[in-house]
Design a protein around this motif. Sequence first.
Motif, PDB file in Angstrom:
ATOM      1  N   LYS A   1       1.005  -1.293   0.045  1.00 32.89           N
ATOM      2  CA  LYS A   1      -0.099  -0.009  -0.025  1.00 32.89           C
ATOM      3  C   LYS A   1       0.750   1.170   0.046  1.00 32.89           C
ATOM      4  N   THR A   2       0.399   2.161  -0.843  1.00 35.03           N
ATOM      5  CA  THR A   2       1.085   3.425  -0.857  1.00 35.03           C
ATOM      6  C   THR A   2       0.498   4.471  -0.213  1.00 35.03           C
ATOM      7  N   HIS A   3      -0.596   4.581   0.319  1.00 34.97           N
ATOM      8  CA  HIS A   3      -1.538   5.569   0.842  1.00 34.97           C
ATOM      9  C   HIS A   3      -2.313   4.710   1.845  1.00 34.97           C
ATOM     10  N   TYR A   4      -2.320   5.525   3.148  1.00 36.30           N
ATOM     11  CA  TYR A   4      -3.173   5.082   4.129  1.00 36.30           C
ATOM     12  C   TYR A   4      -3.583   6.224   5.129  1.00 36.30           C
ATOM     13  N   GLU A   5      -4.755   5.971   5.501  1.00 39.28           N
ATOM     14  CA  GLU A   5      -5.419   7.130   6.351  1.00 39.28           C
ATOM     15  C   GLU A   5      -6.000   6.409   7.532  1.00 39.28           C
ATOM     16  N   PHE A   6      -6.010   7.199   8.711  1.00 35.24           N
ATOM     17  CA  PHE A   6      -6.928   6.394   9.857  1.00 35.24           C
ATOM     18  C   PHE A   6      -7.257   7.924  10.562  1.00 35.24           C
ATOM     19  N   VAL A   7      -8.499   7.600  11.317  1.00 30.92           N
ATOM     20  CA  VAL A   7      -8.973   8.772  11.995  1.00 30.92           C
ATOM     21  C   VAL A   7      -8.682   8.533  13.526  1.00 30.92           C
ATOM     22  N   SER A   8      -7.799   9.897  13.919  1.00 30.67           N
ATOM     23  CA  SER A   8      -7.297   9.534  15.328  1.00 30.67           C
ATOM     24  C   SER A   8      -8.546  10.063  16.328  1.00 30.67           C
ATOM     25  N   ALA A   9      -8.317   9.974  17.528  1.00 32.23           N
ATOM     26  CA  ALA A   9      -9.316  10.458  18.425  1.00 32.23           C
ATOM     27  C   ALA A   9      -9.545  11.656  18.535  1.00 32.23           C
ATOM     28  N   ASN A  10      -8.555  12.691  18.428  1.00 32.29           N
ATOM     29  CA  ASN A  10      -8.702  13.972  18.527  1.00 32.29           C
ATOM     30  C   ASN A  10      -8.227  15.015  17.557  1.00 32.29           C
ATOM     31  N   LYS A  11      -7.561  14.605  16.500  1.00 35.77           N
ATOM     32  CA  LYS A  11      -6.940  15.347  15.401  1.00 35.77           C
ATOM     33  C   LYS A  11      -7.457  15.106  14.091  1.00 35.77           C
ATOM     34  N   GLY A  12      -8.619  14.498  13.867  1.00 34.06           N
ATOM     35  CA  GLY A  12      -9.301  13.969  12.516  1.00 34.06           C
ATOM     36  C   GLY A  12      -8.271  13.022  11.858  1.00 34.06           C
ATOM     37  N   THR A  13      -8.205  13.021  10.516  1.00 33.76           N
ATOM     38  CA  THR A  13      -7.507  12.165   9.926  1.00 33.76           C
ATOM     39  C   THR A  13      -6.080  12.392   9.736  1.00 33.76           C
ATOM     40  N   VAL A  14      -5.144  11.024   9.854  1.00 32.66           N
ATOM     41  CA  VAL A  14      -3.710  11.064   9.881  1.00 32.66           C
ATOM     42  C   VAL A  14      -3.431  10.464   8.476  1.00 32.66           C
ATOM     43  N   THR A  15      -2.658  11.122   7.601  1.00 34.06           N
ATOM     44  CA  THR A  15      -2.329  10.401   6.275  1.00 34.06           C
ATOM     45  C   THR A  15      -0.850  10.121   6.264  1.00 34.06           C
ATOM     46  N   VAL A  16      -0.724   8.930   5.746  1.00 30.79           N
ATOM     47  CA  VAL A  16       0.708   8.304   5.601  1.00 30.79           C
ATOM     48  C   VAL A  16       0.880   7.956   4.065  1.00 30.79           C
TER      49      VAL A  16
END
Length: 172
Positions: free
Chosen positions: A63-78
């Motif tokens: 995978k070259t793109h990953y996103e997850f939603v944090s508990a407090n800061k919204g979306t984290v993109t890698v």
Amino acid sequence: MVSDAKKRADEKYRKEKMKQVVVRFSPRESDLYEHLEEQPNKMGYIKQLIKDDMERGGSMNTKTHYEFVSANKGTVTVDVTGEYRDRCKDLAVEVDGAYKEFDEIDGGSADDVINWIVREGVEFEGTRSMWFNAHYIASVMLDGDATEQEILDEAAAMTEQGLADWREAFID
């Protein structure tokens, strides 16, 4: 005794039909070379590794793109931003407007990524969520040696003590 005609026919077939790959190991990869040398059937071993990898979707097709939603800061993109080279990749991570590049890292360095995310103030639902995201980045995005489902299964099987031990050992 094999005739000259048979030898020529065999050689012609090998040149026209057979494929060959040469693998070189640097001194840093001596452990890989030594492991291969221990295999009684090197060609069969390598072919089986390739077949297993193809069944998992291919490690170089990580995978070259990953996103997850944090508990407090919204979306984290890698994102993987560079080519796979010397068993490493480049990553870029964005959290709430903050951006960081990680050059030439492998799965063993994924904890550096998670530590930076934590220092940026990102909160996870719990240590299990943090463990999953660190191992997704390491094993799915960087090393390509596991699937998302394998990481989910492993995260579900982790004990609370195992998670606490991991966090103490790897997270600042």
